[in-house]
Design a protein around this motif. Structure first.
Motif, mmCIF file in Angstrom:
data_model
loop_
_atom_site.group_PDB
_atom_site.id
_atom_site.type_symbol
_atom_site.label_atom_id
_atom_site.label_comp_id
_atom_site.label_asym_id
_atom_site.label_seq_id
_atom_site.Cartn_x
_atom_site.Cartn_y
_atom_site.Cartn_z
ATOM 1 N N LEU A 38 0.893 -0.955 0.054
ATOM 2 C CA LEU A 38 -0.016 0.171 -0.039
ATOM 3 C C LEU A 38 0.750 1.402 0.011
ATOM 4 O O LEU A 38 0.416 2.207 0.690
ATOM 5 N N ARG A 66 0.146 3.276 -4.940
ATOM 6 C CA ARG A 66 -0.972 2.219 -5.141
ATOM 7 C C ARG A 66 -2.081 2.171 -4.136
ATOM 8 O O ARG A 66 -3.084 2.261 -4.648
ATOM 9 N N LEU A 67 -1.839 3.267 -3.101
ATOM 10 C CA LEU A 67 -3.106 3.638 -2.125
ATOM 11 C C LEU A 67 -4.001 4.611 -3.036
ATOM 12 O O LEU A 67 -5.096 4.538 -2.951
ATOM 13 N N VAL A 107 -6.235 2.456 -5.108
ATOM 14 C CA VAL A 107 -7.448 1.967 -4.513
ATOM 15 C C VAL A 107 -8.317 2.939 -4.034
ATOM 16 O O VAL A 107 -9.647 2.771 -4.381
ATOM 17 N N LEU A 116 -1.506 -5.067 -6.339
ATOM 18 C CA LEU A 116 -2.516 -4.903 -5.522
ATOM 19 C C LEU A 116 -3.356 -6.150 -5.897
ATOM 20 O O LEU A 116 -3.972 -6.972 -4.804
ATOM 21 N N VAL A 124 -5.818 -7.166 -2.380
ATOM 22 C CA VAL A 124 -6.575 -5.722 -2.122
ATOM 23 C C VAL A 124 -7.767 -5.330 -3.241
ATOM 24 O O VAL A 124 -8.568 -4.777 -2.869
#
Length: 98
Positions: A28, A32-33, A36, A68, A73
């Motif tokens: 994360l 990458r967060l 998301v 991910l 995720v």
């Protein structure tokens, strides 16, 4: 996990668990967060559309999306990639060294 290992019944839940803070941070990472957050509540999106929304190179986004997906995720379907959860809740235990 402790209850399951002890043979006790465990209520199923949709959760992704990491073994360490380092794993959380690796999977994360900020870029990458951002992916998301972009996917949350949007339904499936193509990787091209995700790249457009986060204003990043499609190849880099594809690499992040793969990480991910492999971590559980986000999901990949025929319609695209999606964030299948209602929220992210991070909980970290810090214990004294043995």
């Amino acid at each position: 996990m402790k209850a399951a290992k002890a043979g006790k019944a465990v209520k199923p839940s949709n959760a992704v668990c990491f073994d360490s803070y380092e794993d959380i941070h690796r999977v994360l990472a900020p870029s990458r967060l951002q992916i998301v957050k972009t996917l949350a509540g949007q339904g499936p999106l193509s990787i091209r559309e995700v790249a457009r929304r986060v204003d990043r190179d499609m190849k880099a986004v594809h690499t992040d999306v793969t990480t991910l997906i492999n971590a559980g995720v986000i999901d990949r379907t025929e319609e695209g990639v999606s964030f299948p959860y209602d929220r992210i809740h991070l909980e970290v235990d810090i214990e004294a060294a043995a």
